[in-house]
Design an enzyme around this catalytic site. Structure first.
Site, PDB file in Angstrom:
ATOM      1  CG  ASP A 182       2.641   4.361  -3.760  1.00  9.04           C
ATOM      2  OD1 ASP A 182       2.547   5.419  -3.128  1.00  9.04           O
ATOM      3  OD2 ASP A 182       1.969   3.344  -3.505  1.00  9.04           O
ATOM      4  CG  HIS A 208      -2.010   0.935   1.298  1.00  7.76           C
ATOM      5  ND1 HIS A 208      -2.427   1.698   0.240  1.00  7.76           N
ATOM      6  CD2 HIS A 208      -2.778   1.341   2.357  1.00  7.76           C
ATOM      7  CE1 HIS A 208      -3.392   2.522   0.624  1.00  7.76           C
ATOM      8  NE2 HIS A 208      -3.617   2.329   1.912  1.00  7.76           N
ATOM      9  CG  HIS A 234      -4.523   0.499  -8.138  1.00  2.00           C
ATOM     10  ND1 HIS A 234      -5.861   0.382  -7.863  1.00  2.00           N
ATOM     11  CD2 HIS A 234      -4.014   1.393  -7.256  1.00  2.00           C
ATOM     12  CE1 HIS A 234      -6.151   1.176  -6.854  1.00  2.00           C
ATOM     13  NE2 HIS A 234      -5.057   1.796  -6.465  1.00  2.00           N
TER      14      HIS A 234
HETATM   15  N1  ACO Z   1       4.972  -6.469 -10.449  1.00  2.00           N
HETATM   16  C1  ACO Z   1       4.923  -7.691 -11.030  1.00  2.00           C
HETATM   17  N2  ACO Z   1       3.789  -8.399 -11.122  1.00  2.00           N
HETATM   18  C2  ACO Z   1       2.678  -7.886 -10.604  1.00  2.00           C
HETATM   19  C3  ACO Z   1       2.652  -6.617  -9.988  1.00  2.00           C
HETATM   20  C4  ACO Z   1       3.882  -5.908  -9.928  1.00  2.00           C
HETATM   21  N3  ACO Z   1       3.927  -4.705  -9.336  1.00  2.00           N
HETATM   22  N4  ACO Z   1       1.417  -6.349  -9.552  1.00  2.00           N
HETATM   23  C5  ACO Z   1       0.671  -7.399  -9.878  1.00  2.00           C
HETATM   24  N5  ACO Z   1       1.414  -8.338 -10.520  1.00  2.00           N
HETATM   25  C6  ACO Z   1       0.959  -9.612 -11.086  1.00  2.00           C
HETATM   26  C7  ACO Z   1       0.764 -10.651 -10.006  1.00  2.00           C
HETATM   27  O1  ACO Z   1       1.950 -11.376  -9.781  1.00  2.00           O
HETATM   28  C8  ACO Z   1      -0.316 -11.494 -10.614  1.00  2.00           C
HETATM   29  O2  ACO Z   1       0.262 -12.332 -11.586  1.00  2.00           O
HETATM   30  P1  ACO Z   1      -0.362 -13.797 -11.874  1.00  2.00           P
HETATM   31  O3  ACO Z   1      -1.702 -13.532 -12.471  1.00  2.00           O
HETATM   32  O4  ACO Z   1       0.612 -14.418 -12.814  1.00  2.00           O
HETATM   33  O5  ACO Z   1      -0.438 -14.498 -10.567  1.00  2.00           O
HETATM   34  C9  ACO Z   1      -1.177 -10.485 -11.340  1.00  2.00           C
HETATM   35  O6  ACO Z   1      -0.308  -9.401 -11.663  1.00  2.00           O
HETATM   36  C10 ACO Z   1      -2.337  -9.980 -10.523  1.00  2.00           C
HETATM   37  O7  ACO Z   1      -1.788  -9.481  -9.309  1.00  2.00           O
HETATM   38  P2  ACO Z   1      -2.511  -9.494  -7.932  1.00  2.00           P
HETATM   39  O8  ACO Z   1      -1.498  -9.514  -6.871  1.00  2.00           O
HETATM   40  O9  ACO Z   1      -3.565 -10.546  -7.909  1.00  2.00           O
HETATM   41  O10 ACO Z   1      -3.244  -8.123  -7.983  1.00  2.00           O
HETATM   42  P3  ACO Z   1      -3.799  -7.376  -6.734  1.00  2.00           P
HETATM   43  O11 ACO Z   1      -4.972  -6.634  -7.167  1.00  2.00           O
HETATM   44  O12 ACO Z   1      -3.975  -8.288  -5.596  1.00  2.00           O
HETATM   45  O13 ACO Z   1      -2.550  -6.457  -6.363  1.00  2.00           O
HETATM   46  C11 ACO Z   1      -1.159  -4.735  -5.810  1.00  2.00           C
HETATM   47  C12 ACO Z   1      -2.538  -5.114  -6.351  1.00  2.00           C
HETATM   48  C13 ACO Z   1      -1.005  -5.346  -4.398  1.00  2.00           C
HETATM   49  C14 ACO Z   1      -1.116  -3.228  -5.698  1.00  2.00           C
HETATM   50  C15 ACO Z   1      -0.059  -5.268  -6.726  1.00  2.00           C
HETATM   51  O14 ACO Z   1      -0.224  -4.743  -8.018  1.00  2.00           O
HETATM   52  C16 ACO Z   1       1.319  -4.981  -6.196  1.00  2.00           C
HETATM   53  O15 ACO Z   1       1.804  -5.720  -5.346  1.00  2.00           O
HETATM   54  N6  ACO Z   1       1.990  -3.892  -6.678  1.00  2.00           N
HETATM   55  C17 ACO Z   1       3.299  -3.531  -6.160  1.00  2.00           C
HETATM   56  C18 ACO Z   1       3.141  -2.808  -4.831  1.00  2.00           C
HETATM   57  C19 ACO Z   1       2.612  -1.414  -5.040  1.00  2.00           C
HETATM   58  O16 ACO Z   1       3.064  -0.657  -5.871  1.00  2.00           O
HETATM   59  N7  ACO Z   1       1.597  -1.085  -4.210  1.00  2.00           N
HETATM   60  C20 ACO Z   1       0.980   0.246  -4.243  1.00  2.00           C
HETATM   61  C21 ACO Z   1      -0.411   0.191  -4.783  1.00  2.00           C
HETATM   62  S1  ACO Z   1      -1.144   1.780  -4.861  1.00  2.00           S
HETATM   63  C22 ACO Z   1      -1.489   2.162  -3.260  1.00  2.00           C
HETATM   64  O17 ACO Z   1      -1.824   1.358  -2.454  1.00  2.00           O
HETATM   65  C23 ACO Z   1      -1.309   3.533  -2.856  1.00  2.00           C
END
Ligand code: ACO
Length: 413
Positions: free
Chosen positions: A320, A225, A264
């Protein structure tokens, strides 16, 4: 016995538990608005104080009303004397986010100025008080840990300019103050994000403003987050230079590591805040002449956009990602990135708390039990230990390596 639920939403994805009049997000179109006003218009024209008014009162203020709220905030910036003693006693290794969480909690014990007001009014009064004080806490802690005396807030400066002044002790550059202010506006609210949801859960128990804000601060800190802004900057520092971006990216793709600042839960198009922050980061970089971090970010984003892995999953830069080069260019220390987010988001957290209070119902979902049932309790002497006793060093001493392995659960994304 429970019947199995059809579909377990481990991340509550797509679950709608309430109505809100605060922010609206269209994740497919990449659009965000607060109380009906597009984020682009607010970023271009609204002050942070005006945005806080909009969220708290769910309408834009007239000139006199904005002045009233600004005065109210300015009058609440100073910390009670006793809090200084507590801040001085924090351990050297305390991070700014730990200090902020601790002091925000502490403030509840010394803020009695709102107690005589009616229920809703006292929550707004406390929201204003805490919103005004968070920048003072962050700036003062940052100065104390650098062996510099904290600086008194200046009532003639805006919320954002005053924070820069309290950090550096110097008259803030107007362009820098404007950039920080726009950043605060952009981050003031964002639907049912994890920290806001956690604040609403606390509010739904009829918990007070301080408890809800401390809950939200704890939730914001995690790297999935608000902690992602710091992680995004750490990525850039690790990469080091523009020439290294491609090799770094290729390595990350080989190891399938998660890239911070991308992806996201709701946006499956570009995050509209990232669009604005990208331009701001570029402008600040060009103005200061230090374009390295922006250029690296832009190249990394280019690689992500072109890669089928991210295209297939509709993953774009999130809020971010460009926060990192922007705050870095504004000389904000790395470990103040998350506190900056908190200083912006408190308006949204508290607006949601007020909204929750107006139409409250205890938030209490359920989990589907999958563990064993009907086990015999028996006598403790009949149980086999999982690990041999370690009288000198066991997990009570606080070292996870010495805890029974079965109790150590690695975190999962
Ligand atoms: N880098 C690489 N792969 C990613 C990323 C990333 N940043 N984000 C998602 N994915 C991939 C996952 O591995 C998953 O792959 P799969 O289908 O092969 O298993 C797919 O995309 C879907 O990802 P989920 O984790 O299911 O998506 P979710 O909605 O749960 O996650 C999240 C959202 C937690 C923000 C995620 O994108 C992430 O971890 N990003 C990096 C952390 C980040 O930047 N967080 C800030 C978000 S904005 C905020 O809160 C202010």
């Amino acid at each position: 016995m429970d019947t199995p639920p059809v579909d377990i939403k481990r991340g509550l994805e797509g679950v709608i538990f309430t109505e809100t009049r605060l922010s609206a997000i269209d994740g497919d179109a990449g659009k965000l608005s607060y109380c009906g006003y597009d984020i682009q218009d607010l970023a271009a024209g609204a002050s942070y104080e005006e945005t806080a008014f909009l969220l708290w009162y769910q309408r834009l203020p007239a000139t006199t009303e904005l002045q009233m709220l600004s005065d109210w905030l300015r009058a609440n910036r100073r910390l009670p004397k006793v809090v200084w003693g507590i801040m001085h006693s924090l351990p050297e290794q305390a991070t700014p986010m730990e200090a902020l969480r601790t002091i925000a909690s502490t403030l509840s014990m010394f803020d009695r100025s709102c107690v005589h007001e009616e229920i809703g009014g006292s929550s707004l009064c406390r929201s204003v008080s805490l919103t005004a004080k968070l920048p003072t806490v962050v700036a003062s802690f940052d100065r104390l840990r650098r062996d510099r005396p904290p600086i008194e807030p200046r009532p003639d400066l805006s919320h954002a300019a005053n924070l820069l002044y309290m950090l550096s002790g110097e008259e803030p550059n107007p362009a820098a103050a404007q950039a920080l202010e726009t950043y605060f506006v952009l981050l003031a609210d964002h639907g049912m994000n994890a920290s806001t949801f956690s604040a609403r859960v606390t509010a739904s128990t009829l918990g007070d403003v301080y408890s809800a804000v401390v809950t939200a601060l704890g939730t914001l800190k995690g790297p999935l987050h608000g902690g992602a802004s710091q992680k995004a900057m750490e990525q850039l520092l690790e990469i080091g230079s523009l020439e290294n971006v491609d090799a770094w990216f290729d390595r990350k793709m080989d190891t399938r590591d998660r890239l911070f600042g991308f992806g996201h839960r709701v946006y499956k198009a570009e995050d509209p805040r990232a669009t604005i922050l990208r331009k701001m980061a570029q402008d600040v970089a060009q103005r200061t002449g230090h374009t390295q971090w922006f250029d690296m970010s832009a190249r990394l984003e280019e690689r992500v956009r072109a890669h089928p892995y991210f295209q297939e999953r509709r993953i774009y830069a999130n809020v971010d990602f460009y926060t990192a080069p922007l705050l870095w260019a504004l000389d904000i220390p790395l470990d103040l990135f998350i506190p900056m987010f908190a200083i912006a988001r408190i308006a949204g957290w508290t607006a949601h708390l007020l909204e929750q209070q107006r139409n409250n119902r205890l938030i209490r979902p359920r989990a589907y039990y999958v563990g064993p049932r009907d086990l015999g309790f028996g006598d403790i002497t009949e149980r086999e230990p999982l690990v041999e006793a370690q009288p000198e060093a066991h997990c009570v001493a606080g070292r996870p390596a010495n805890c029974p392995a079965a109790l150590e659960v690695p975190p999962r994304f």
